[in-house]
Scaffold this motif. Structure first.
Motif, PDB file in Angstrom:
ATOM      1  N   THR A 133      21.228 -15.474 -49.664  1.00  0.00           N
ATOM      2  CA  THR A 133      20.681 -14.371 -50.455  1.00  0.00           C
ATOM      3  C   THR A 133      20.299 -13.171 -49.604  1.00  0.00           C
ATOM      4  O   THR A 133      20.218 -12.048 -50.101  1.00  0.00           O
ATOM      5  CB  THR A 133      19.433 -14.823 -51.237  1.00  0.00           C
ATOM      6  OG1 THR A 133      18.420 -15.245 -50.306  1.00  0.00           O
ATOM      7  CG2 THR A 133      19.769 -15.965 -52.191  1.00  0.00           C
ATOM      8  N   CYS A 154      25.706 -14.892 -53.962  1.00  0.00           N
ATOM      9  CA  CYS A 154      24.258 -14.781 -54.195  1.00  0.00           C
ATOM     10  C   CYS A 154      23.582 -13.772 -53.285  1.00  0.00           C
ATOM     11  O   CYS A 154      22.361 -13.593 -53.359  1.00  0.00           O
ATOM     12  CB  CYS A 154      23.592 -16.148 -54.024  1.00  0.00           C
ATOM     13  SG  CYS A 154      24.108 -17.374 -55.258  1.00  0.00           S
ATOM     14  N   LYS A 156      21.903 -10.670 -51.948  1.00  0.00           N
ATOM     15  CA  LYS A 156      21.282  -9.477 -52.525  1.00  0.00           C
ATOM     16  C   LYS A 156      20.855  -8.460 -51.473  1.00  0.00           C
ATOM     17  O   LYS A 156      20.758  -7.271 -51.776  1.00  0.00           O
ATOM     18  CB  LYS A 156      20.056  -9.871 -53.360  1.00  0.00           C
ATOM     19  CG  LYS A 156      20.393 -10.641 -54.628  1.00  0.00           C
ATOM     20  CD  LYS A 156      19.141 -10.866 -55.476  1.00  0.00           C
ATOM     21  CE  LYS A 156      19.485 -11.538 -56.786  1.00  0.00           C
ATOM     22  NZ  LYS A 156      18.282 -11.712 -57.642  1.00  0.00           N
ATOM     23  N   THR A 157      20.588  -8.928 -50.249  1.00  0.00           N
ATOM     24  CA  THR A 157      20.121  -8.039 -49.190  1.00  0.00           C
ATOM     25  C   THR A 157      21.000  -8.197 -47.964  1.00  0.00           C
ATOM     26  O   THR A 157      21.162  -9.316 -47.455  1.00  0.00           O
ATOM     27  CB  THR A 157      18.651  -8.342 -48.820  1.00  0.00           C
ATOM     28  OG1 THR A 157      17.834  -8.214 -49.978  1.00  0.00           O
ATOM     29  CG2 THR A 157      18.163  -7.391 -47.749  1.00  0.00           C
ATOM     30  N   CYS A 177      30.274  -8.954 -51.940  1.00  0.00           N
ATOM     31  CA  CYS A 177      28.911  -9.276 -52.392  1.00  0.00           C
ATOM     32  C   CYS A 177      28.712  -8.706 -53.798  1.00  0.00           C
ATOM     33  O   CYS A 177      28.263  -7.558 -53.944  1.00  0.00           O
ATOM     34  CB  CYS A 177      27.874  -8.696 -51.430  1.00  0.00           C
ATOM     35  SG  CYS A 177      28.106  -9.181 -49.706  1.00  0.00           S
ATOM     36  N   ILE A 179      26.568  -9.046 -56.221  1.00  0.00           N
ATOM     37  CA  ILE A 179      25.247  -8.714 -56.782  1.00  0.00           C
ATOM     38  C   ILE A 179      24.356  -8.043 -55.738  1.00  0.00           C
ATOM     39  O   ILE A 179      23.131  -8.087 -55.842  1.00  0.00           O
ATOM     40  CB  ILE A 179      24.548  -9.956 -57.370  1.00  0.00           C
ATOM     41  CG1 ILE A 179      24.268 -10.986 -56.282  1.00  0.00           C
ATOM     42  CG2 ILE A 179      25.370 -10.559 -58.497  1.00  0.00           C
ATOM     43  CD1 ILE A 179      23.369 -12.127 -56.757  1.00  0.00           C
ATOM     44  N   GLU A 181      21.996  -5.726 -53.807  1.00  0.00           N
ATOM     45  CA  GLU A 181      20.986  -4.770 -54.262  1.00  0.00           C
ATOM     46  C   GLU A 181      20.459  -3.883 -53.142  1.00  0.00           C
ATOM     47  O   GLU A 181      20.070  -2.739 -53.397  1.00  0.00           O
ATOM     48  CB  GLU A 181      19.814  -5.507 -54.918  1.00  0.00           C
ATOM     49  CG  GLU A 181      20.185  -6.228 -56.204  1.00  0.00           C
ATOM     50  CD  GLU A 181      18.994  -6.909 -56.848  1.00  0.00           C
ATOM     51  OE1 GLU A 181      17.884  -6.864 -56.243  1.00  0.00           O
ATOM     52  OE2 GLU A 181      19.150  -7.483 -57.938  1.00  0.00           O
ATOM     53  N   THR A 202      25.724  -2.442 -58.362  1.00  0.00           N
ATOM     54  CA  THR A 202      24.444  -3.169 -58.389  1.00  0.00           C
ATOM     55  C   THR A 202      23.448  -2.654 -57.353  1.00  0.00           C
ATOM     56  O   THR A 202      22.284  -3.033 -57.383  1.00  0.00           O
ATOM     57  CB  THR A 202      24.686  -4.663 -58.125  1.00  0.00           C
ATOM     58  OG1 THR A 202      25.343  -4.816 -56.844  1.00  0.00           O
ATOM     59  CG2 THR A 202      25.556  -5.281 -59.210  1.00  0.00           C
TER      60      THR A 202
END
Length: 438
Positions: A133, A154, A156-157, A177, A179, A181, A202
């Motif tokens: 993640t 998964c 996000k960062t 990636c 999703i 963020e 996203t």
């Protein structure tokens, strides 16, 4: 640790002990195995593995590698929340070891990878890790131009620094990636590269740091409709094209080179809808004709921070073009450049900027050295800002006598706002000392 404390800790449930040990650097967690039989195997169930070392000699590499191998061999945790490896002063770590360790972390269902070491090769399992993640890879060089089959469902960062073929190595990773963020990307710009296209629906936060020795013809194109915060720093060497930044509310721009003025103005044009803007120029505070082109109108901007610019004329331009501005922060430096040819002091606007009549309530002026242009700016604001509530001035490297003289001069200025208070501070080597409030 006393025997009473050890006994008390030993009565804790195993999951609590594992959590406590997970908060330590791994080498300290392993050392607790000598406390008692109860603690002998507790470290094996930690959910964080943190290998942070400063290896000064080559012989230390062998013992460190053996230690990491043993920890990963005996780790019993079904999943790792964090696998961190920070190696300081060691130029290169053997490729098989690093690749093997990352592969083991992936097989332990790692959620966060934080690797700060020169990595030559990443294991294939990394590129399709389904549990990852958060990822940080720093100071990385690669043997191969192509990363195959990247899919991190998964993640996000992402925080990554790449200096070899960023278009291939970085952007192929980003596209894998779905999703994502938050993205922090540090790249070395190269000649004859294609445009840097950020088409990430996203993405909410983007930090982009560019390093280059000259301007290039390539563009940085942003198609990020959900982006809320943007940081752009390093060298401004490419044209920014904001195709879709419709959700952008806050931006920070911090450059070491602003010699190419039209790139700077075009970047500001793309940021004209933000509510908060922080602009910093390091090393090149005198911008000459950079701002001959008109600045955009910032219709939504309520907070403005200017650092490192020595042109008071620039401040007046921002005031004129920011009708909703409420809070202004200025940090002035680079005293020696005040005598540069073409330098202009405070330029009084022909008309009082709209923000000063209806919205501007606070001003903070840091590193104020009491130059004529600085005092002219402060006198103008005090005399024309009708809803101003507070002005904070932090003097920099001034004698007490000169500070008092300038304070007295400013306190005599008739204020357009009867509710305005002036706070003077004196910056010393260790602390900021409050002189008085009026």
């Amino acid at each position: 640790m006393s025997s009473e404390n050890v006994d008390m800790l030993s009565r804790l449930p195993e999951e609590i002990v594992s959590h406590i040990l997970s908060l330590m650097p791994t080498k300290h967690a392993v050392r607790t195995s000598i406390l008692s039989k109860r603690w002998k195997y507790s470290w094996m169930f930690v959910t964080n593995l943190d290998f942070t070392e400063n290896i000064r000699h080559s012989h230390g590499l062998d013992s460190f590698s053996e230690f990491v191998d043993q920890v990963l061999k005996f780790c019993k945790s079904p999943q790792l929340n964090l696998f961190r490896m920070h190696l300081v002063t060691l130029s290169w770590l053997q490729r098989p070891s690093v690749s093997k360790w990352i592969d083991k972390a992936v097989r332990l269902n790692v959620h966060e990878l934080d690797i700060q070491v020169n990595v030559l090769e990443l294991p294939l399992s990394f590129f399709t890790c389904k549990t990852l993640t958060k990822l940080r890879l720093d100071h990385i060089a690669y043997d191969h131009d192509v990363w195959e089959s990247v899919y991190l469902p998964c993640l996000k960062t992402l925080d990554i620094a790449i200096y070899t073929n960023p278009l291939v190595n970085a952007f192929k990773l980003v596209r894998g990636c779905p999703i994502l963020e938050s993205l922090s990307l540090e790249v070395q710009c190269c000649k004859n590269e294609e445009d840097y296209l950020f088409d990430v629906p996203t993405l909410k936060r983007l930090k982009l740091t560019l390093y280059c020795s000259q301007s290039f013809n390539n563009k940085v194109v942003l198609i990020v409709p959900n982006l809320e915060y943007l940081f752009v720093g390093g060298n401004l060497c490419s044209l920014f094209v904001m195709e879709d930044v419709s959700s952008l509310g806050e931006a920070t721009v911090s450059f070491t080179n602003l010699s190419v003025g039209y790139l700077w103005v075009e970047l500001l044009n793309g940021l004209n809808r933000v509510k908060s803007l922080s602009a910093q120029a390091d090393g090149f505070p005198y911008l000459g004709n950079t701002f001959c082109s008109p600045l955009p109108i910032f219709l939504n901007m309520k907070h403005l921070e200017l650092k490192g610019f020595c042109q008071s004329g620039l401040i007046s331009k921002f005031l004129e073009n920011s009708p909703e501005l409420k809070h202004l922060c200025i940090e002035k430096v680079y005293e020696l450049l005040l005598q540069e040819p073409g330098y202009t002091s405070w330029i009084e606007p022909k008309l009082v900027p709209p923000c000063m009549l209806t919205n501007l309530t606070t001003i903070k002026f840091s590193n104020c050295k009491g130059h004529k242009c600085d005092i002219q700016l402060l006198e103008y604001v005090l005399g024309n800002a009708e809803v101003l509530k507070k002005v904070t001035i932090i003097w920099e490297s001034l004698s007490t006598e000169l500070q008092m003289q300038l304070c007295t001069q400013l306190l005599k200025v008739p204020r357009a706002s009867q509710d305005c208070e002036i706070c003077f501070h004196a910056r010393t080597t260790y602390v900021d000392k409050l002189i008085y409030d009026w």
